[in-house]
Scaffold this motif. Structure first.
Motif, PDB file in Angstrom:
ATOM      1  N   THR A 173     -83.583 -23.945 -77.536  1.00 23.40           N
ATOM      2  CA  THR A 173     -82.753 -23.060 -76.715  1.00 23.40           C
ATOM      3  C   THR A 173     -81.845 -22.239 -77.629  1.00 23.40           C
ATOM      4  OG1 THR A 173     -82.721 -24.678 -74.937  1.00 23.40           O
ATOM      5  CG2 THR A 173     -81.013 -23.009 -74.868  1.00 23.40           C
ATOM      6  N   LEU A 174     -81.711 -20.976 -77.289  1.00 23.73           N
ATOM      7  CA  LEU A 174     -80.787 -20.102 -78.014  1.00 23.73           C
ATOM      8  C   LEU A 174     -79.556 -19.897 -77.139  1.00 23.73           C
ATOM      9  CD1 LEU A 174     -80.356 -18.196 -80.492  1.00 23.73           C
ATOM     10  CD2 LEU A 174     -81.268 -16.381 -79.032  1.00 23.73           C
ATOM     11  N   ASN A 187     -74.494 -14.660 -71.773  1.00 24.15           N
ATOM     12  CA  ASN A 187     -74.576 -15.623 -70.669  1.00 24.15           C
ATOM     13  C   ASN A 187     -73.260 -16.120 -70.069  1.00 24.15           C
ATOM     14  OD1 ASN A 187     -77.554 -16.952 -72.103  1.00 24.15           O
ATOM     15  ND2 ASN A 187     -77.411 -15.777 -70.228  1.00 24.15           N
ATOM     16  N   PHE A 217     -85.789 -23.641 -66.963  1.00 26.89           N
ATOM     17  CA  PHE A 217     -85.913 -24.092 -68.354  1.00 26.89           C
ATOM     18  C   PHE A 217     -84.619 -24.752 -68.821  1.00 26.89           C
ATOM     19  CE2 PHE A 217     -85.241 -23.460 -72.873  1.00 26.89           C
ATOM     20  CZ  PHE A 217     -86.395 -23.992 -73.397  1.00 26.89           C
ATOM     21  N   THR A 218     -83.479 -24.179 -68.451  1.00 25.53           N
ATOM     22  CA  THR A 218     -82.214 -24.695 -68.974  1.00 25.53           C
ATOM     23  C   THR A 218     -81.723 -25.917 -68.185  1.00 25.53           C
ATOM     24  OG1 THR A 218     -81.199 -22.890 -67.752  1.00 25.53           O
ATOM     25  CG2 THR A 218     -81.299 -22.647 -70.124  1.00 25.53           C
ATOM     26  N   ASP A 231     -84.678  -9.655 -66.766  1.00 22.39           N
ATOM     27  CA  ASP A 231     -84.023 -10.963 -66.917  1.00 22.39           C
ATOM     28  C   ASP A 231     -83.496 -11.107 -68.346  1.00 22.39           C
ATOM     29  OD1 ASP A 231     -83.031 -13.370 -66.004  1.00 22.39           O
ATOM     30  OD2 ASP A 231     -84.963 -14.379 -65.880  1.00 22.39           O
ATOM     31  N   ASP A 232     -82.637 -12.094 -68.529  1.00 20.80           N
ATOM     32  CA  ASP A 232     -82.054 -12.283 -69.866  1.00 20.80           C
ATOM     33  C   ASP A 232     -83.070 -12.846 -70.855  1.00 20.80           C
ATOM     34  OD1 ASP A 232     -82.047 -14.741 -68.518  1.00 20.80           O
ATOM     35  OD2 ASP A 232     -80.125 -15.399 -69.307  1.00 20.80           O
ATOM     36  N   PHE A 233     -83.850 -13.874 -70.434  1.00 24.36           N
ATOM     37  CA  PHE A 233     -84.774 -14.538 -71.366  1.00 24.36           C
ATOM     38  C   PHE A 233     -86.176 -14.616 -70.775  1.00 24.36           C
ATOM     39  CE2 PHE A 233     -81.018 -16.201 -73.441  1.00 24.36           C
ATOM     40  CZ  PHE A 233     -81.427 -16.448 -74.735  1.00 24.36           C
ATOM     41  N   LEU A 234     -87.168 -14.553 -71.637  1.00 29.33           N
ATOM     42  CA  LEU A 234     -88.532 -14.980 -71.285  1.00 29.33           C
ATOM     43  C   LEU A 234     -88.837 -16.193 -72.159  1.00 29.33           C
ATOM     44  CD1 LEU A 234     -91.335 -14.706 -69.950  1.00 29.33           C
ATOM     45  CD2 LEU A 234     -91.966 -13.124 -71.800  1.00 29.33           C
ATOM     46  N   ALA A 235     -89.115 -17.322 -71.514  1.00 29.53           N
ATOM     47  CA  ALA A 235     -89.478 -18.534 -72.262  1.00 29.53           C
ATOM     48  C   ALA A 235     -90.889 -18.940 -71.841  1.00 29.53           C
ATOM     49  CB  ALA A 235     -88.443 -19.635 -71.994  1.00 29.53           C
ATOM     50  N   ASN A 236     -91.002 -19.819 -70.842  1.00 30.37           N
ATOM     51  CA  ASN A 236     -92.339 -20.207 -70.366  1.00 30.37           C
ATOM     52  C   ASN A 236     -92.826 -19.361 -69.188  1.00 30.37           C
ATOM     53  OD1 ASN A 236     -92.838 -22.374 -72.208  1.00 30.37           O
ATOM     54  ND2 ASN A 236     -91.274 -23.541 -71.103  1.00 30.37           N
ATOM     55  N   GLY A 237     -92.000 -18.438 -68.766  1.00 30.17           N
ATOM     56  CA  GLY A 237     -92.426 -17.498 -67.730  1.00 30.17           C
ATOM     57  C   GLY A 237     -92.311 -18.022 -66.305  1.00 30.17           C
ATOM     58  N   ASN A 238     -91.600 -19.133 -66.108  1.00 33.98           N
ATOM     59  CA  ASN A 238     -91.523 -19.679 -64.739  1.00 33.98           C
ATOM     60  C   ASN A 238     -90.742 -18.774 -63.789  1.00 33.98           C
ATOM     61  OD1 ASN A 238     -93.000 -22.147 -65.095  1.00 33.98           O
ATOM     62  ND2 ASN A 238     -91.314 -22.811 -66.379  1.00 33.98           N
ATOM     63  N   ALA A 239     -89.632 -18.227 -64.258  1.00 34.98           N
ATOM     64  CA  ALA A 239     -88.844 -17.330 -63.404  1.00 34.98           C
ATOM     65  C   ALA A 239     -89.688 -16.096 -63.053  1.00 34.98           C
ATOM     66  CB  ALA A 239     -87.560 -16.919 -64.124  1.00 34.98           C
ATOM     67  N   LYS A 245     -88.611 -15.607 -76.261  1.00 31.88           N
ATOM     68  CA  LYS A 245     -88.900 -16.640 -77.254  1.00 31.88           C
ATOM     69  C   LYS A 245     -90.420 -16.681 -77.412  1.00 31.88           C
ATOM     70  CE  LYS A 245     -86.408 -19.652 -75.183  1.00 31.88           C
ATOM     71  NZ  LYS A 245     -85.897 -20.986 -74.866  1.00 31.88           N
TER      72      LYS A 245
HETATM   73  P1  5GP Z   1     -88.671 -19.204 -68.200  1.00 32.73           P
HETATM   74  O1  5GP Z   1     -88.585 -19.197 -66.705  1.00 32.73           O
HETATM   75  O2  5GP Z   1     -89.324 -17.975 -68.782  1.00 32.73           O
HETATM   76  O3  5GP Z   1     -89.265 -20.481 -68.733  1.00 32.73           O
HETATM   77  O4  5GP Z   1     -87.167 -19.215 -68.724  1.00 32.73           O
HETATM   78  C1  5GP Z   1     -86.382 -18.103 -68.480  1.00 32.73           C
HETATM   79  C2  5GP Z   1     -85.098 -18.468 -67.823  1.00 32.73           C
HETATM   80  O5  5GP Z   1     -84.537 -19.650 -68.384  1.00 32.73           O
HETATM   81  C3  5GP Z   1     -84.106 -17.349 -68.047  1.00 32.73           C
HETATM   82  O6  5GP Z   1     -83.757 -16.825 -66.787  1.00 32.73           O
HETATM   83  C4  5GP Z   1     -82.910 -17.992 -68.720  1.00 32.73           C
HETATM   84  O7  5GP Z   1     -81.845 -18.052 -67.819  1.00 32.73           O
HETATM   85  C5  5GP Z   1     -83.335 -19.386 -69.071  1.00 32.73           C
HETATM   86  N1  5GP Z   1     -83.620 -19.570 -70.517  1.00 32.73           N
HETATM   87  C6  5GP Z   1     -84.820 -19.852 -71.085  1.00 32.73           C
HETATM   88  N2  5GP Z   1     -84.696 -20.039 -72.393  1.00 32.73           N
HETATM   89  C7  5GP Z   1     -83.402 -19.864 -72.691  1.00 32.73           C
HETATM   90  C8  5GP Z   1     -82.657 -19.936 -73.918  1.00 32.73           C
HETATM   91  O8  5GP Z   1     -83.150 -20.220 -75.011  1.00 32.73           O
HETATM   92  N3  5GP Z   1     -81.329 -19.671 -73.817  1.00 32.73           N
HETATM   93  C9  5GP Z   1     -80.709 -19.367 -72.643  1.00 32.73           C
HETATM   94  N4  5GP Z   1     -79.402 -19.120 -72.679  1.00 32.73           N
HETATM   95  N5  5GP Z   1     -81.383 -19.302 -71.461  1.00 32.73           N
HETATM   96  C10 5GP Z   1     -82.717 -19.551 -71.492  1.00 32.73           C
END
Ligand code: 5GP
Length: 188
Positions: A19-20, A27, A98-99, A123-131, A155
């Protein structure tokens, strides 16, 4: 986007679970000048794509989304979290956070999303794309088209991009992180 990358390097903190933490400029405390510069970059990248609505998810997406909407002169809708299933006119879908490491329902009223809409998801972050996948599900249920998705920070070591590319989505990320290994931030 160099301005954002420099800020991540100077003020971002990596946590050891991939996590960043950027809560001193995105945030929690927010830097309006940086936020506006990022919104301008997103608006430029999606100019002339027929977008008539910006969609985000509360809470951290709202700040960039409203600025992008202001610049593109289109309305901004945010998906609400923890929508009661009894709420009328809501299109909802479960999203894994994710968080917070738990699932919650997000929803948008049918009054604000329809088959007339060509949306840009911000959105602020793309991680695994669930949102993002949750928003795709809601858009499909509303008959709305997804014109693209914009993220402040991606990420790249997680699999969100691939999932979205497989669905033919146009993605733009302002900073793509290659690795947070050993708490060292490296960009692609
Ligand atoms: P995803 O749904 O793509 O797995 O994750 C995206 C959502 O999780 C974003 O809306 C964000 O709020 C949160 N998120 C995912 N990774 C991070 C991270 O490394 N840092 C922060 N601050 N939020 C994250």
């Amino acid at each position: 986007m160099n301005l954002l990358k420099q800020r991540i390097l100077s003020d971002g903190q990596c946590l050891d679970n991939g996590t960043l933490k950027v809560d001193n400029f995105i945030n929690h405390q927010m830097d309006p000048a940086l936020m506006m510069a990022m919104a301008q970059e997103i608006a430029n990248r999606f100019e002339n794509k027929g977008i008539n609505k910006i969609v985000t998810i509360e809470a951290s997406g709202i700040a960039p989304a409203i600025l992008v909407g202001y610049l593109m002169q289109v309305p901004v809708v945010f998906a609400k979290k923890n929508v009661p299933s009894t709420m009328e006119h809501m299109i909802s879908t479960p999203v894994f956070s994710f968080t917070k490491k738990r699932c919650y329902d997000v929803g948008i009223s049918r009054n604000f999303l329809s088959a007339d809409d060509h949306i840009l998801f911000v959105d602020d972050f793309l991680a695994n794309g669930n949102a993002a996948m949750g928003i795709i599900d809601i858009a499909n249920k509303a008959g709305a088209q997804i014109a693209g998705m914009a993220f402040l920070i991606e990420k790249g070591f997680q699999n969100g991009r691939q999932k979205l590319l497989d669905m033919g989505i146009h993605i733009e990320s302002l900073a793509i992180i290659k690795s947070l290994d050993n708490c060292t931030i490296t960009f692609e």
